[in-house]
Design an enzyme around this catalytic site. Structure first.
Site, PDB file in Angstrom:
ATOM      1  N   SER A 254       0.513  -0.926   0.078  1.00  0.00           N
ATOM      2  CA  SER A 254      -0.092   0.144  -0.172  1.00  0.00           C
ATOM      3  C   SER A 254       0.926   1.537  -0.731  1.00  0.00           C
ATOM      4  CB  SER A 254      -1.136  -0.008   1.593  1.00  0.00           C
ATOM      5  OG  SER A 254       0.344   0.376   2.032  1.00  0.00           O
ATOM      6  N   ASP A 255       0.363   2.638  -0.460  1.00  0.00           N
ATOM      7  CA  ASP A 255       0.799   3.753  -0.058  1.00  0.00           C
ATOM      8  C   ASP A 255       0.547   3.562   1.466  1.00  0.00           C
ATOM      9  OD1 ASP A 255       1.688   6.027  -0.329  1.00  0.00           O
ATOM     10  OD2 ASP A 255       1.087   6.807  -1.788  1.00  0.00           O
ATOM     11  N   TRP A 256       1.458   4.714   1.606  1.00  0.00           N
ATOM     12  CA  TRP A 256       0.992   5.072   3.351  1.00  0.00           C
ATOM     13  C   TRP A 256      -0.364   5.407   3.595  1.00  0.00           C
ATOM     14  CZ3 TRP A 256       5.253   3.145   1.629  1.00  0.00           C
ATOM     15  CH2 TRP A 256       5.949   2.741   2.380  1.00  0.00           C
ATOM     16  N   ASN A 257      -0.860   4.749   4.631  1.00  0.00           N
ATOM     17  CA  ASN A 257      -2.191   5.037   4.975  1.00  0.00           C
ATOM     18  C   ASN A 257      -3.159   5.357   3.726  1.00  0.00           C
ATOM     19  OD1 ASN A 257      -3.359   5.739   7.097  1.00  0.00           O
ATOM     20  ND2 ASN A 257      -4.280   7.642   6.789  1.00  0.00           N
TER      21      ASN A 257
END
Length: 719
Positions: A254-257
């Protein structure tokens, strides 16, 4: 070598590869069998901002990730976004993505990959988060400067060469952001809808090439939704396309968050959750909640095993588990800095050169006015996740002073002030940035009048070109248009250098000045590169990887009212007609077309031919031509091959880029260029059959030096 010998070599290599592959999978399964559920899950989420937990008893070290599309980011604190304050984490900083694509030189993409791989290893990083390859759809997207182009073929070629080189240094690339992350406004919630044809022909080719041709080891899921579901929990993107169609067996992270669920994301193929918000890492979706999902029977433990296997597979391929055999790396070498310099030089695009004002005849000049905030501003440390801590960064004023300060009177004037301010997640800092400061303009005019030549360094900075928000307009900010107009009145030999990573409206200055140069963000060697091109020590050879419109209303997303969307939904109504495909097909005249760039010399392209006139579906078309440098100085030209299909059952663009080659020629030198296109790459995506289709009939091959400047066209037949 005899055919039988070649065949035997291929068989031996294939067998060796298979044995290695089998041994790797056996090793992975052996490790997984020794793990507890908790240990397996610990590999599937971060234990800090950029690290994944070790399993010490099994010899699995902590996994280190780093931002790094054009340099390895400085060291962050483990649990917040503050920098650690180290003194040994400065690196080589390259020009960002649009500048890389503007070189049209795949060899430079490979060299960049080698350098960043070596520096990542020196910094003990295992995964470098890049390249960013999303289509430049809207000129306002804040992240355009990180991305490469509006054209999927150009993107794919650069991505493959960069990834192959980077991963050869035992560092995993992470191609991002999958998929359709084409705006930063509302990026956490915007729901993107498009046709299957647009998805397959425009928005996915770069990712497909990264996975299937470059064998990229990690793919990063985007923030946005796609057809109603977040990308990280989108079964169609994660399973149907990435895993089943592309056969990806690396790490889908994932991208962050960017994770919003446990069960849906796990089932959709996501392997690794990275984030920013929750400090208790055990509470992330892929931490204790995933363990609970397995214990309650909602998720099978075999699915967790699959994800852990993907992590271990990437670790093994990059020798994380075999450190004695791993690349050691190096940082800030002279060779690294030279590649950064050459990358900046070759990215520079000469847009206008009336009366051959450039190159400057330095020996005949006594004075030069250097004007503009961008003459002294450093850009490497901006842009949020792409910000780099360079060992040094040379500004244009520093470069021209150090190179020519003893022989020229250099008259500097600020020209304009940076009236904007950065602010993550909001472009409000761009408001009220159009104030015309007449005091600064008057000072600039005084310097321009008393100088032989005036150079205005204009454009943007990372208050505009940045992650997390889009630009509010496409104009030159800070009253720069007025500044340039006034300076040009005072000195007819006014050269404008644009520093920016996204399209700008230049029609207000186009007719006012004799020369315009687009220099992007040039990295640590930015000043040296642009001054050397202006002085003629180096020649300009960059080509636009984007279309520069006359105004924003010419762009398809804005012309059709589909940016930034309504009610957090955006429909890509322009379909496959993005960038030059829109301009060419609709007959719209841009200010500067895709692929455009002038030189200090002249080139003649002639003798275009194909190896035959009729082709079958499995053939490769070979196009040859000669190119001669007919001018008086050395230079480089990019021969571009576009294709079109005059009659087809579906509407197709007027032309599409299918091959290119950058050719360096000394004055008077001539070379033969050979370009190859597979017939299957002439296909369109047929939504009726959900597959690619090449319809028989006439195809036209267009040779040119931009999408607009076609010098010859050849007709062929496909059976």
């Amino acid at each position: 070598m005899k055919k039988t010998t070649v065949f035997m070599v291929l068989l031996i290599c294939s067998a060796a590869f298979s044995q290695t592959d089998v041994a790797t999978e056996k090793r992975i399964q052996g490790l997984i069998k020794k793990m507890t559920l908790k240990e397996k899950v610990s590999l599937l989420h971060g234990n800090s901002k950029f690290y994944v937990s070790e399993i010490k008893r099994l010899g699995i070290p902590e996994w280190a990730l780093s931002d790094g599309p054009h340099g390895v980011r400085a060291e962050m604190n483990r649990d917040n976004w503050n920098y650690a304050g180290l003194t040994d984490d400065a690196v080589t900083c390259f020009p960002p993505g649009t500048a890389m694509a503007a070189t049209w030189n795949l060899d430079l993409a490979s060299k960049r990959g080698y350098v960043l791989g070596e520096e990542a290893r020196f910094r003990k990083k295992d995964v470098l988060l890049g390249p960013g390859i999303n289509i430049i759809r809207s000129p306002l997207c804040g992240r355009n400067f990180e991305y490469l182009s509006e054209d999927p073929y150009l993107i794919a070629q650069f991505a493959v060469n960069y990834i192959n080189a980077l991963q050869s240094k035992d560092v995993a690339a992470s191609v991002k952001h999958y998929a359709a992350n084409n705006q930063e406004d509302n990026r956490f919630a915007i729901d993107v809808t498009m046709s299957d044809r647009a998805l397959q022909e425009i928005y996915l080719p770069g990712f497909k090439a990264a996975v299937m041709d470059a064998h990229v080891l990690t793919v990063m899921g985007a923030y946005n939704k796609f057809r109603g579901e977040y990308c990280t929990e989108n079964m169609f993107l994660g399973r149907t396309i990435l895993r089943d169609l592309y056969k990806f067996n690396g790490v889908y992270m994932s991208d962050w968050n960017a994770v919003h669920s446990t069960d849906k994301a796990a089932l959709a193929g996501l392997d690794l959750e990275m984030g920013t918000e929750k400090i208790d890492y055990n509470e992330w979706y892929f931490a204790n909640p995933l363990i609970k999902a397995v214990e309650e029977g909602r998720i099978k433990e075999s699915l967790v095993d699959e994800k852990a296997a993907n992590i271990l597979r990437v670790m093994i391929k990059t020798k994380v588990l075999d450190p004695k055999n791993r690349e050691k790396g190096s940082v800030n070498t002279k060779e690294h800095q030279q590649v950064a310099y050459q990358s900046a030089v070759e990215s520079i695009v000469l847009l206008k050169n009336k009366n051959k004002v450039l190159p400057l005849q330095i020996n005949s000049l006594k004075s030069v006015a250097v004007i503009g905030d961008n003459a002294t501003r450093k850009h490497c440390s901006g842009g949020l996740s792409s910000e780099i801590k360079p060992l040094y960064e040379i500004t244009p004023l520093e470069a021209i002073t150090s190179k020519y300060g003893k022989q020229l009177q250099i008259n500097f004037a600020q020209g304009y002030n940076k009236q904007s301010s950065p602010g993550e997640g909001s472009n409000k800092g761009q408001l009220n940035s159009d104030f015309v400061d007449w005091k600064l303009i008057d000072e600039a005019v005084v310097q321009a009048k008393k100088s032989d030549v005036a150079i205005v360094f204009a454009g943007l900075n990372h208050d505009f070109d940045t992650e997390s928000f889009d630009r509010i307009h496409m104009r030159l900010p800070y009253g720069q248009e007025t500044l340039i107009q006034e300076v040009a009145k005072a000195n007819p030999k006014t050269i404008v250098v644009i520093i920016a990573g996204s399209p700008l409206e230049l029609s207000g200055i186009q007719s006012r000045v004799p020369a315009i140069v687009w220099a992007w963000y040039g990295g640590m060697e930015a000043g040296n590169a642009v001054v050397d091109v202006l002085s003629g020590k180096e020649f300009p050879s960059g080509k636009l990887p984007i279309t520069l419109p006359v105004s924003i209303n010419q762009m398809p997303d804005h012309a059709l009212g589909n940016y930034p969307g309504r009610n957090l939904k955006v429909n890509y109504e322009e379909d496959i007609f993005v960038g030059y495909r829109w301009f060419d097909t609709k007959g719209i005249e841009p200010l500067y077309p895709f692929g455009f760039g002038l030189s200090y010399t002249n080139f003649d392209i002639a003798n275009a031919s194909t190896d035959k006139k009729e082709f079958n579906q499995n053939d490769t078309i070979v196009v040859k031509c000669t190119i001669k440098n007919s001018g008086k100085s050395d230079g480089a030209e990019v021969v571009q091959l576009y294709t079109s299909q005059p009659e087809c059952s579906v509407m197709r663009p007027k032309k599409e880029l299918k091959a290119f080659q950058k050719v360096f020629l000394k004055s008077g030198e001539e070379k033969t260029v050979e370009l190859k296109v597979k017939v299957k790459d002439l296909a369109f995506y047929d939504e009726k059959t959900s597959g690619w289709k090449v319809e028989s009939g006439e195809f036209v091959l267009h040779l040119g030096t931009s999408s607009k400047n076609i010098v010859d066209s050849l007709s062929i037949q496909v059976k």
